[in-house]
Design a protein around this motif. Sequence first.
Motif, PDB file in Angstrom:
ATOM      1  N   ARG A 197      -0.690   2.831  -4.010  1.00  9.02           N
ATOM      2  CA  ARG A 197      -1.800   1.882  -3.980  1.00  9.02           C
ATOM      3  C   ARG A 197      -2.816   2.263  -2.910  1.00  9.02           C
ATOM      4  N   GLY A 198      -4.079   2.303  -3.336  1.00  8.46           N
ATOM      5  CA  GLY A 198      -5.158   2.606  -2.414  1.00  8.46           C
ATOM      6  C   GLY A 198      -6.439   1.921  -2.819  1.00  8.46           C
TER       7      GLY A 198
ATOM      8  N   ALA B 177      -5.678  -6.696   3.008  1.00 10.64           N
ATOM      9  CA  ALA B 177      -6.097  -6.022   4.242  1.00 10.64           C
ATOM     10  C   ALA B 177      -6.680  -7.008   5.249  1.00 10.64           C
TER      11      ALA B 177
ATOM     12  N   TRP C 133      -5.105   4.754   1.265  1.00 11.29           N
ATOM     13  CA  TRP C 133      -3.950   3.882   1.044  1.00 11.29           C
ATOM     14  C   TRP C 133      -4.148   2.533   1.743  1.00 11.29           C
ATOM     15  N   ALA C 134      -3.850   1.487   1.017  1.00  8.96           N
ATOM     16  CA  ALA C 134      -3.947   0.130   1.556  1.00  8.96           C
ATOM     17  C   ALA C 134      -3.253  -0.818   0.596  1.00  8.96           C
ATOM     18  N   GLY C 135      -2.677  -1.888   1.139  1.00  8.48           N
ATOM     19  CA  GLY C 135      -2.094  -2.912   0.307  1.00  8.48           C
ATOM     20  C   GLY C 135      -3.161  -3.851  -0.223  1.00  8.48           C
ATOM     21  N   GLN C 136      -2.734  -4.810  -1.032  1.00  2.00           N
ATOM     22  CA  GLN C 136      -3.690  -5.734  -1.636  1.00  2.00           C
ATOM     23  C   GLN C 136      -4.235  -6.756  -0.646  1.00  2.00           C
TER      24      GLN C 136
ATOM     25  N   THR D 226      -8.011  -2.751  -4.798  1.00  2.00           N
ATOM     26  CA  THR D 226      -7.085  -1.618  -4.740  1.00  2.00           C
ATOM     27  C   THR D 226      -6.467  -1.405  -6.114  1.00  2.00           C
TER      28      THR D 226
ATOM     29  N   THR E  40      -0.294  -1.997   6.301  1.00  2.00           N
ATOM     30  CA  THR E  40      -1.759  -2.031   6.278  1.00  2.00           C
ATOM     31  C   THR E  40      -2.356  -2.686   7.515  1.00  2.00           C
TER      32      THR E  40
ATOM     33  N   GLY F 214       0.818  -1.197   0.000  1.00  2.00           N
ATOM     34  CA  GLY F 214       0.000   0.000   0.000  1.00  2.00           C
ATOM     35  C   GLY F 214       0.856   1.253   0.000  1.00  2.00           C
TER      36      GLY F 214
END
Length: 363
Positions: free
Chosen positions: A275-276, A326, A321-324, A263, A237, A178
């Motif tokens: 990345r979000g 969560a 914003w967040a990684g793939q 995302t 994340t 993210g």
Amino acid sequence: MILQKLLRIEIPIIQAPMAGVQGSALAVAVSNAGGLGSLPCAMLGVQAMRQELTAIRGQTTKPYNVNFFCHAQPGPDARREAMWRQLLSPYFREFGIDASAIPAGPGRVPFSAAAAEVLEEFQPAVVSFHFGLPAPELLERVRRWGAKILSSATTVDEALWLEARGVDAVIAQGLEAGGHRGHFLSEDLGMQVGTFALVPQIVRAVKIPVIAAGGIADAKGVAAAMALGAAGVQIGTAYMLCAEATTSAVHRAALKSDAARVTALTNLFTGRPARGIVNRLMRELGPMNPAAPAFPLATAAIAPLRAQAESLGSGEFSPLWAGQNASGCKEVPASLLTRELAGALKYGRQHRDPGEAPQAACP
């Protein structure tokens, strides 16, 4: 236990620095739990940085990390800014915002001599960088008090570049991560690969410890990264729902919803791929839009839209914003999450020398 010895930490867990969703409280909690807490400084002025570092020093004697961006600050581009605001004009009208009253501004600043001067007062044990490294003279100022230097690499070439310039460990940032991509040698997003493809390649290429980052959300993911040769992991994340994080209400709601499963990389909020969670602005303008001004100048025009939408309980104009992955987000104390993340590690084979090939690698 290579990374633990290098950074003087108990467990090989680094809390990713996350500007905008955390301050000193999260860093303190992770460091006191035995990991390496991190303070993002890219959005902090000198005085705010000093306040946060003072708070950390007052609450822990453990090592901690401070993080900075190393981008080249772009000059003003009135024509491109005007085109950007024209593209956003339907949204300004929707929210009753006077676009002419919106000031331009950088949003995020690179590491500077002024920042180095503040750091010298506190002498943090670890200093990390994103988008490469600062000028040699600034880097040397950091090294003078014995700080360990970390920086992000998104390709093998970037890892080799960093190693050649004396970093103590490299953060292998996979495509799943993210927030902002850390690339700096090329802007070609086609060169970006996933964490579990990137880590073993970098481990084979460099002699320094490699820290895996991106898509790692639980203890099994940590163990898998270590099995591929990583000396530790950096996780962001998963910490965003912890009480110590300053994640906004709309951002927390998005992380807890089904929306977090989708995302994308977007340049709409800052001008640089990050990345979000996909929201209305990304869907309607396309996540990557050439009209966005150069990083970080896109931020200024978006800020009032974000503020207005969030005041109505909406995150449709916010950088979520967040990684793939969560799935590891938990509303638990950061200290508990840190220990849970390290829980599956069996301190033995995974703590190989950094130059040794991982067992899972091809011969």
